[in-house]
Design a protein around this motif. Structure first.
Motif, mmCIF file in Angstrom:
data_model
loop_
_atom_site.group_PDB
_atom_site.id
_atom_site.type_symbol
_atom_site.label_atom_id
_atom_site.label_comp_id
_atom_site.label_asym_id
_atom_site.label_seq_id
_atom_site.Cartn_x
_atom_site.Cartn_y
_atom_site.Cartn_z
ATOM 1 N N GLU A 181 0.818 -1.215 0.000
ATOM 2 C CA GLU A 181 0.000 0.000 0.000
ATOM 3 C C GLU A 181 0.853 1.268 0.000
ATOM 4 O O GLU A 181 0.509 2.261 -0.650
ATOM 5 C CB GLU A 181 -0.942 0.001 1.212
ATOM 6 N N THR A 184 1.919 1.778 -3.435
ATOM 7 C CA THR A 184 0.806 2.236 -4.267
ATOM 8 C C THR A 184 0.604 3.735 -4.120
ATOM 9 O O THR A 184 0.360 4.440 -5.108
ATOM 10 C CB THR A 184 -0.487 1.495 -3.885
ATOM 11 N N VAL A 185 0.714 4.230 -2.897
ATOM 12 C CA VAL A 185 0.587 5.681 -2.684
ATOM 13 C C VAL A 185 1.648 6.433 -3.476
ATOM 14 O O VAL A 185 1.349 7.415 -4.172
ATOM 15 C CB VAL A 185 0.698 6.030 -1.183
ATOM 16 N N ASP A 197 -8.173 9.856 -4.887
ATOM 17 C CA ASP A 197 -7.673 8.483 -4.987
ATOM 18 C C ASP A 197 -6.417 8.300 -4.134
ATOM 19 O O ASP A 197 -6.233 7.255 -3.493
ATOM 20 C CB ASP A 197 -7.360 8.135 -6.441
ATOM 21 N N THR A 201 -6.081 5.820 -0.824
ATOM 22 C CA THR A 201 -5.029 4.804 -0.739
ATOM 23 C C THR A 201 -4.127 5.059 0.456
ATOM 24 O O THR A 201 -3.649 4.116 1.106
ATOM 25 C CB THR A 201 -4.196 4.799 -2.031
ATOM 26 N N THR A 204 -5.746 3.569 3.404
ATOM 27 C CA THR A 204 -5.541 2.120 3.381
ATOM 28 C C THR A 204 -4.133 1.777 3.846
ATOM 29 O O THR A 204 -3.921 0.807 4.588
ATOM 30 C CB THR A 204 -5.776 1.561 1.967
#
Length: 302
Positions: A181, A184-185, A197, A201, A204
């Protein structure tokens, strides 16, 4: 005691030799000094197999080049080693021309002045990576296929060993989930994705990071072997960079994630704690802005 790592003047010629063929790495193109780096050995599926270590070296280099610390020459460094905007199979002359174009330099100047510095920088990154693995006892356990069911014997010792492995697996599962995660950020920020978005994220990532911290606390409290000289913070740091928090803030996130709380429960438990949310999510944008400013300054100086 880990053995002393190789010196810069040992690794630079090895990286230069590797550059002749470029990526992907094959055993014949990689010197032993590179295949023996601690970060490479630790990532290899079979450390005793040279092909496995060559694959690990290839992956390590791709990761380092993807995160090349000098934004001004990041694209040029990737092209030089055969990554986009270059292509696999191109010879060094073609890759060098592509790299020079990416850097905005004439080819001769690039080869004489810039390329040696890029090779040295890649070398430093490889050595720094190896040093991190050498200094840390925290390496995820390797798994092998089980050819048959492995029942646990009805015995207190067997139960204890199995429970320890259960908690170890949960710990590393949580750490890898947090890392996924956090990556992903960073990818969404790099893509200039919609802020909503990115924020979603980031939340998360906070949940996964806090879950990993909860697992680290559980493991170090009840199951960590005496020889593991690692704190909870050191365990969680393996997941990657995370926003800096105070001890109270980190504890609050961990409390919200404890008990295998899912994302919705985690968010509900933190409802109304705006300052804590801003401390976590805001740090990603501040960090990104700082990198962008450094990139702009480097561009003006070149």
């Amino acid at each position: 005691m880990p053995r002393k790592g190789p010196a810069l003047d040992e690794v630079v010629p090895a990286v230069r030799r590797l550059l002749r063929r470029g990526l992907p790495v094959i055993p014949s193109s990689a010197s032993t000094v590179l295949l023996d780096l601690r970060g490479v050995v630790a990532r290899a599926v079979d450390p005793a197999d040279v092909t496995s270590r060559a694959t690990a070296l290839d992956g390590t280099l791709r990761g380092l080049l993807a995160r090349f610390p000098d934004d001004r020459y990041a694209s040029a460094a990737r092209a030089l080693f055969g990554l986009p905007p270059a292509a696999p199979g191109q010879n060094l002359t073609v890759r060098r021309a592509a790299a020079a174009a990416e850097a905005g330099h004439e080819v001769h100047h690039f080869r004489k002045r810039v390329e040696p510095k890029l090779i040295e920088k890649v070398t430093w990154e490889l050595l720094a990576d190896a040093d991190r693995f050498t200094r840390s006892p925290l390496i995820a356990p390797r798994l092998a296929p089980a050819p048959a069911r492995q029942p646990v014997q009805p015995d207190p010792f067997a139960w204890e060993v199995t429970e320890h492995e259960e908690h170890l697996c949960r710990l590393w599962s949580a750490i890898y989930a947090a890392r996924a995660e956090l990556l992903t950020v960073e990818r969404l920020i790099s893509l200039h994705a919609d802020r909503t978005d990115i924020l979603r994220t980031a939340v998360t990532a906070a949940w996964r990071w806090a879950s990993a911290r909860a697992e680290a606390i559980s493991y170090t409290t009840g199951f960590a072997p005496p020889q593991l000289e690692a704190s909870v913070s050191e365990l969680v740091a393996v997941a990657g960079w995370a926003p800096p928090l105070t001890e109270a803030q980190a504890s609050r996130l961990t409390e919200a994630a404890a008990g295998a709380a899912d994302r919705e429960q985690f968010v509900a438990a933190l409802h109304g704690e705006t300052d804590l949310g801003n401390a976590w999510t805001g740090a990603f944008f501040t960090h990104s802005a700082s990198r962008a400013m450094t990139h702009e300054q480097n561009g003006q100086q070149s």
